[in-house]
Design a protein around this motif. Structure first.
Motif, short mmCIF file in Angstrom:
data_model
loop_
_atom_site.label_atom_id
_atom_site.label_comp_id
_atom_site.label_asym_id
_atom_site.label_seq_id
_atom_site.Cartn_x
_atom_site.Cartn_y
_atom_site.Cartn_z
N GLY A 133 -2.55 -2.15 -4.77
CA GLY A 133 -2.50 -1.16 -3.70
C GLY A 133 -1.54 -0.02 -3.95
O GLY A 133 -1.41 0.89 -3.12
N VAL A 134 -0.86 -0.03 -5.09
CA VAL A 134 0.11 1.02 -5.42
C VAL A 134 -0.59 2.12 -6.21
O VAL A 134 -1.34 1.86 -7.14
CB VAL A 134 1.28 0.43 -6.24
N GLN A 155 0.88 -1.17 0.00
CA GLN A 155 0.00 0.00 0.00
C GLN A 155 0.92 1.22 0.00
O GLN A 155 1.42 1.64 1.03
CB GLN A 155 -0.90 0.00 1.24
N ARG A 156 1.15 1.77 -1.18
CA ARG A 156 2.17 2.83 -1.29
C ARG A 156 1.86 3.75 -2.45
O ARG A 156 1.33 3.31 -3.47
CB ARG A 156 3.55 2.20 -1.46
N HIS A 190 -0.26 -2.37 -16.01
CA HIS A 190 0.47 -3.44 -15.33
C HIS A 190 0.25 -3.38 -13.82
O HIS A 190 -0.02 -4.40 -13.17
CB HIS A 190 1.96 -3.34 -15.64
N ILE A 191 0.34 -2.18 -13.25
CA ILE A 191 0.25 -2.04 -11.80
C ILE A 191 -1.14 -2.43 -11.30
O ILE A 191 -1.28 -3.00 -10.21
CB ILE A 191 0.61 -0.60 -11.38
N SER A 192 -2.17 -2.14 -12.07
CA SER A 192 -3.53 -2.46 -11.63
C SER A 192 -3.70 -3.95 -11.39
O SER A 192 -4.53 -4.38 -10.57
CB SER A 192 -4.55 -1.99 -12.66
N LEU A 193 -2.89 -4.77 -12.04
CA LEU A 193 -2.96 -6.22 -11.87
C LEU A 193 -1.92 -6.74 -10.88
O LEU A 193 -2.24 -7.54 -10.00
CB LEU A 193 -2.76 -6.92 -13.22
N ALA A 194 -0.68 -6.25 -11.02
CA ALA A 194 0.41 -6.79 -10.21
C ALA A 194 0.51 -6.14 -8.84
O ALA A 194 0.99 -6.77 -7.89
CB ALA A 194 1.74 -6.61 -10.95
N ALA A 195 0.08 -4.88 -8.72
CA ALA A 195 0.23 -4.15 -7.45
C ALA A 195 -0.99 -3.26 -7.24
O ALA A 195 -0.90 -2.03 -7.33
CB ALA A 195 1.52 -3.33 -7.47
#
Length: 304
Positions: free
Chosen positions: A128-129, A99-100, A121-126
């Protein structure tokens, strides 16, 4: 000289001190610290009383540090950084559960080139980022903002940033030349005579693609006409469509907006050097696993 008992000093006052130094404003400091302006003013008043110095006085551009504050800023920042590093310990970064928020300073063309792929990419892999894009600050303040963590990464073309700042090449940016479709140009490469005759709309006259173009032309004892200078890349194809001016854009932007604005897209009349896109961060955060992960994602998106 005031005698200070460090055991009774609220370290939060030193955080406020550093933030006021960086922002030169009670208002901006309160926003960054998520405190009310009155709380920041109260903290500054307490710090002034403890240290027996005004620390900051009003100047033409905001709060100006006194000589006492100037002496204190280096040791205070170093001490708080060591405390921060000690408290963070060796906690690892896990994209799936993190969560960052990462703050990236970049221009609008970088947002267009990289941000959509990065977020996909981030919406799937991370999930909470959060990626927060911020405007490029003035070159003189950028190293301090990277050092303080106000900005995590800067994406731009190469520029001198001083000691303590690391840079990594992400990719090069190929340029394309756009003009009205009604000109009827069919050749893949833009004709040189028209390139020199017709006015250009450009993005700034400093360290961006315009200078690369003008330096290449100057090497051939040639020059182009500048018809307009704008602040962002997205204005360029709109102006070109309405005026008949020429504009030079990074290829992905050029290909996207050529059809939207009835412009034809061509290779420039010369093989201009391709501007380099770099990522910069402060050495203070070399061991930050989250920023290491982010830089990998940025490079993948830039070259993908």
């Amino acid at each position: 000289m005031h005698n200070i008992n460090i055991r009774t000093l609220d370290l939060n006052l030193l955080v406020v001190f550093i933030t006021l130094w960086e922002t030169q404003s009670v208002t901006r400091a309160s926003e960054r610290l998520a405190l009310s302006q009155s709380a920041v003013s109260h903290a500054l008043r307490r710090l002034r009383e403890r240290l027996g110095d005004e620390l900051f006085v009003l100047g033409r551009s905001g709060l100006v540090p006194t000589s006492r504050a100037t002496v204190l800023i280096g040791p205070v920042r170093e001490a708080l950084e060591k405390i921060d590093q000690a408290l963070q310990g060796d906690e690892s970064f896990s994209p799936a559960t993190a969560q960052r928020t990462f703050r990236i300073a970049a221009g609008d063309f970088v947002e267009f080139l990289i941000l959509p792929k990065l977020l996909q990419h981030i919406s799937l892999a991370a999930p909470g980022v959060v990626i927060e894009m911020v405007p490029l600050p003035e070159p003189a303040t950028l190293p301090l903002m990277l050092e303080s963590g106000a900005i995590d990464v800067m994406l731009n073309t190469p520029t001198a940033l001083g000691a303590g700042v690391c840079c990594e090449s992400l990719s090069t940016v190929q340029l394309q030349t756009l003009i009205w479709q009604r000109e009827g140009l069919t050749a893949p490469r833009f004709p040189l005579d028209l390139y020199l005759e017709r006015p250009h709309v450009v993005i700034s006259m400093h360290e961006r693609g315009g200078n690369i173009i003008d330096r290449t032309l100057a090497a051939q004892s040639l020059s182009r006409r500048i018809g307009a200078v704008v602040q962002n890349f997205m204005a360029m194809p709109i102006i070109a469509a309405q005026t008949g001016y020429i504009c030079n854009l990074p290829s992905p932007i050029a290909r996207t907006f050529a059809g939207v604005f009835n412009l034809s897209c061509h290779a420039p009349p010369f093989e201009f050097p391709e501007p380099e896109l770099i990522a910069c961060w402060h050495t203070r955060f070399d061991a930050d696993e989250g920023l290491q992960w982010l830089r990998v994602q940025l490079k993948d998106c830039a070259v993908g």
